[in-house]
Design a protein around this motif. Structure first.
Motif, PDB file in Angstrom:
ATOM      1  N   PRO A  39     -50.895  49.450 -56.417  1.00  0.00           N
ATOM      2  CA  PRO A  39     -51.033  49.287 -54.965  1.00  0.00           C
ATOM      3  C   PRO A  39     -51.795  50.444 -54.323  1.00  0.00           C
ATOM      4  O   PRO A  39     -52.582  50.236 -53.400  1.00  0.00           O
ATOM      5  CB  PRO A  39     -49.575  49.253 -54.463  1.00  0.00           C
ATOM      6  CG  PRO A  39     -48.757  49.866 -55.540  1.00  0.00           C
ATOM      7  CD  PRO A  39     -49.482  49.581 -56.822  1.00  0.00           C
ATOM      8  N   GLU A  40     -51.577  51.657 -54.843  1.00  0.00           N
ATOM      9  CA  GLU A  40     -52.239  52.847 -54.298  1.00  0.00           C
ATOM     10  C   GLU A  40     -53.760  52.684 -54.340  1.00  0.00           C
ATOM     11  O   GLU A  40     -54.446  52.871 -53.339  1.00  0.00           O
ATOM     12  CB  GLU A  40     -51.757  54.059 -55.123  1.00  0.00           C
ATOM     13  CG  GLU A  40     -52.519  55.337 -54.901  1.00  0.00           C
ATOM     14  CD  GLU A  40     -51.943  56.189 -53.779  1.00  0.00           C
ATOM     15  OE1 GLU A  40     -50.787  55.943 -53.398  1.00  0.00           O
ATOM     16  OE2 GLU A  40     -52.670  57.072 -53.299  1.00  0.00           O
ATOM     17  N   GLU A  41     -54.259  52.280 -55.511  1.00  0.00           N
ATOM     18  CA  GLU A  41     -55.711  52.101 -55.653  1.00  0.00           C
ATOM     19  C   GLU A  41     -56.225  50.982 -54.755  1.00  0.00           C
ATOM     20  O   GLU A  41     -57.292  51.088 -54.162  1.00  0.00           O
ATOM     21  CB  GLU A  41     -56.046  51.712 -57.092  1.00  0.00           C
ATOM     22  CG  GLU A  41     -56.315  52.889 -57.992  1.00  0.00           C
ATOM     23  CD  GLU A  41     -56.273  52.469 -59.448  1.00  0.00           C
ATOM     24  OE1 GLU A  41     -56.987  51.505 -59.797  1.00  0.00           O
ATOM     25  OE2 GLU A  41     -55.506  53.083 -60.214  1.00  0.00           O
ATOM     26  N   ARG A  42     -55.452  49.908 -54.678  1.00  0.00           N
ATOM     27  CA  ARG A  42     -55.902  48.779 -53.861  1.00  0.00           C
ATOM     28  C   ARG A  42     -55.916  49.140 -52.388  1.00  0.00           C
ATOM     29  O   ARG A  42     -56.770  48.686 -51.627  1.00  0.00           O
ATOM     30  CB  ARG A  42     -55.028  47.553 -54.126  1.00  0.00           C
ATOM     31  CG  ARG A  42     -55.292  46.987 -55.520  1.00  0.00           C
ATOM     32  CD  ARG A  42     -54.145  46.139 -56.007  1.00  0.00           C
ATOM     33  NE  ARG A  42     -54.083  44.867 -55.331  1.00  0.00           N
ATOM     34  CZ  ARG A  42     -52.949  44.181 -55.128  1.00  0.00           C
ATOM     35  NH1 ARG A  42     -51.801  44.669 -55.523  1.00  0.00           N
ATOM     36  NH2 ARG A  42     -52.981  43.028 -54.525  1.00  0.00           N
ATOM     37  N   ASN A  43     -54.963  49.980 -51.964  1.00  0.00           N
ATOM     38  CA  ASN A  43     -54.959  50.416 -50.567  1.00  0.00           C
ATOM     39  C   ASN A  43     -56.128  51.349 -50.250  1.00  0.00           C
ATOM     40  O   ASN A  43     -56.658  51.343 -49.158  1.00  0.00           O
ATOM     41  CB  ASN A  43     -53.632  51.088 -50.230  1.00  0.00           C
ATOM     42  CG  ASN A  43     -52.523  50.074 -49.985  1.00  0.00           C
ATOM     43  OD1 ASN A  43     -52.728  49.091 -49.281  1.00  0.00           O
ATOM     44  ND2 ASN A  43     -51.370  50.293 -50.577  1.00  0.00           N
ATOM     45  N   ARG A  44     -56.476  52.175 -51.258  1.00  0.00           N
ATOM     46  CA  ARG A  44     -57.584  53.106 -51.081  1.00  0.00           C
ATOM     47  C   ARG A  44     -58.944  52.419 -51.123  1.00  0.00           C
ATOM     48  O   ARG A  44     -59.928  52.919 -50.593  1.00  0.00           O
ATOM     49  CB  ARG A  44     -57.574  54.134 -52.221  1.00  0.00           C
ATOM     50  CG  ARG A  44     -56.923  55.429 -51.876  1.00  0.00           C
ATOM     51  CD  ARG A  44     -56.989  56.373 -53.069  1.00  0.00           C
ATOM     52  NE  ARG A  44     -55.788  57.169 -53.110  1.00  0.00           N
ATOM     53  CZ  ARG A  44     -55.581  58.217 -52.345  1.00  0.00           C
ATOM     54  NH1 ARG A  44     -56.500  58.620 -51.487  1.00  0.00           N
ATOM     55  NH2 ARG A  44     -54.447  58.880 -52.423  1.00  0.00           N
TER      56      ARG A  44
END
Ligand SMILES: [Zn+2]
Length: 466
Positions: A39-44
């Motif tokens: 999720p972190e990468e997708r949010n970034r």
């Protein structure tokens, strides 16, 4: 005139839909992706549009999976207005500040890990407290039921969605040349007859409905039975001579628990207990609820008028400081502690669990969803031991799960809301896992509606769609 499904199609978090009218671009929500893969990468990751080219945002409610990427949108060039209900704006302030604190802590932890591993690259937090504050300046508040032109050719009316305070469904009248369309985005819909909040409202009609489906395939447990169970847990706890711990989300659930305690104060013999709201964030959210009591349902408004001030219970203590929180651990029995986090992954509840979980005379009462991998889930699943601060803690306390508290309507509620819209407009389902969305689609079709499940990246031509 186009509508593109971006986030939250086929999953529960990261709501964002892109509407194009007369060459202008409008976002319906701009939510954070939570859980799932990376999720972190997708949010970034970059938005599939240029943030600077977005003209406005309409926000349905303050939950982070609906508003959590607004600071990123601003950081990447968006400077337009963000329309929201006044209570929603006040809750966004609290939730984004909390999100920023967590993002900064996560980045720090990752940087420490990298340093240890000899990796010189540093990560920046997804957004900072400053970013969160800056985005609040873009908010323009709109009350329920007031028609507002948000862009040329786009008229907005918010209607109460009954989900959390200030939550709205979005009713739009769109004009492009001779073409006129009425589009409704449900936002997240609450249960009917939920405490504190008004019932979900509908409006005069629509050509197309975008509808959430989180619990589209389920029935909730009866609320009265849930309250009865809660009452008997609290009464039994009194005789057992222990404490009661209630892990709860700071916004919504904590206020609902407080309201249940206040309205059953005599019936549940609460006068000789010490009740604590042990969460600065929940205290702040309760103050926002109190400030916007005009949005309460009739029963809660009457209660508010009688209670007059916070705290709404004579023996409720609002624990703001860490010292006040720690002092609770010296109380051997008779304490009822409402604290975050709701899934016991952090926050002050963790300390209270450490002190009380090993005592068979204590009770832990869950009232919300416990995600896989959380301490809360481990306790609910009946593990003998859980790890807290790296230490194994025996689970000897009685564990209860109350099923009837939910900010989301179940299938019956969702159908009732849809059926109150005149003319059976076609429906696209969003914001649900596929099983839930499919369940609601089938139930809607059985009622004679044209219903489909949206997939990310799908673009609808609104001129042709209705
Ligand atoms: Zn929500």
């Amino acid at each position: 005139m186009q509508l593109e499904f971006f986030g939250a199609a086929g999953e529960v978090t990261g709501s964002c839909h892109i509407l194009t009218v007369g060459g202008r671009r409008l976002l319906l929500d701009c939510g954070m992706i939570q859980g799932g893969a990376a999720p972190e990468e997708r949010n970034r990751a970059a938005f599939p549009f240029d943030a600077a080219q977005v003209d406005a945002v309409i926000l349905s409610h303050a939950h982070i999976d609906h508003c959590g990427r607004l600071p990123l949108l601003r950081n990447r060039g968006f400077r337009g207005p963000i329309y929201a209900n006044p209570a929603c704006r006040d809750l966004v302030r609290i939730l984004l500040a909390d999100g920023a604190t967590m993002a900064e802590r996560d980045a720090e932890r990752e940087n420490r890990r990298r340093k240890k591993a000899g990796d010189a690259r540093r990560v920046e937090p997804l957004y900072t407290l400053e970013d969160a504050q800056a985005v609040l300046a873009l908010f323009r508040t709109v009350r329920y039921g007031h028609a507002t032109e948000v862009l040329p050719g786009v008229e907005l009316v918010f209607r109460d969605a009954g989900h959390i305070l200030g939550s709205a469904s979005v009713w739009l009248r769109l004009r492009e040349g001779d073409l006129e369309r009425r589009l409704v985005f449900s936002g997240d819909l609450g249960q009917y007859d939920t405490p504190i909040l008004c019932d979900p409202e509908t409006g005069p009609g629509a050509d197309l409905v975008l509808m959430e489906s989180t619990y589209g395939d389920r029935r909730h447990r009866d609320r009265d039975a849930t309250l009865e169970e809660f009452g008997s847990i609290l009464r039994a706890a009194r005789d057992d001579g222990g404490n009661v711990l209630i892990p709860a989300f700071a916004v919504g659930r904590s206020q609902e628990i407080l309201y249940a305690l206040a309205t059953h104060f005599e019936a549940w013999s609460l006068a000789d207990r010490q009740i604590f709201l042990d969460s600065p964030m929940a205290i702040e959210a309760t103050e926002v609820y109190w400030k916007h009591a005009n949005l309460f349902d009739e029963e809660a408004q009457q209660w508010h008028a009688r209670a007059r001030s916070l705290p709404p219970l004579p023996n409720l203590k609002l624990s703001r400081t860490a010292d006040e929180s720690m002092a609770i651990n010296k109380i051997p029995h008779g304490a009822i502690v409402i604290a975050g986090s709701g899934m016991c992954t952090g926050g002050r509840i963790v300390h209270h669990l450490k002190h009380n979980l090993g005592r068979p005379e204590c009770d832990v009462v869950f009232s919300g969803f416990q995600a896989q991998g959380t301490t809360g889930r481990a306790i609910v699943d009946g593990r003998d031991y859980v790890r807290i601060h790296g230490e194994p803690i025996k689970v000897a306390a009685r564990v209860h799960t109350l099923g009837g508290f939910s900010a989301h309507g179940d299938q019956q509620d969702l159908l009732r809301w849809y059926e109150a819209i005149p003319g059976r407009p076609p429906v696209w389902l969003v914001h649900g896992e596929s099983q839930a969305a499919d369940g609601l689609r089938d139930a809607l079709r059985a009622k004679g509606a044209r219903a489909d499940v949206a997939i990310p990246g799908l673009t609808l031509d609104l001129g042709a769609a209705a």
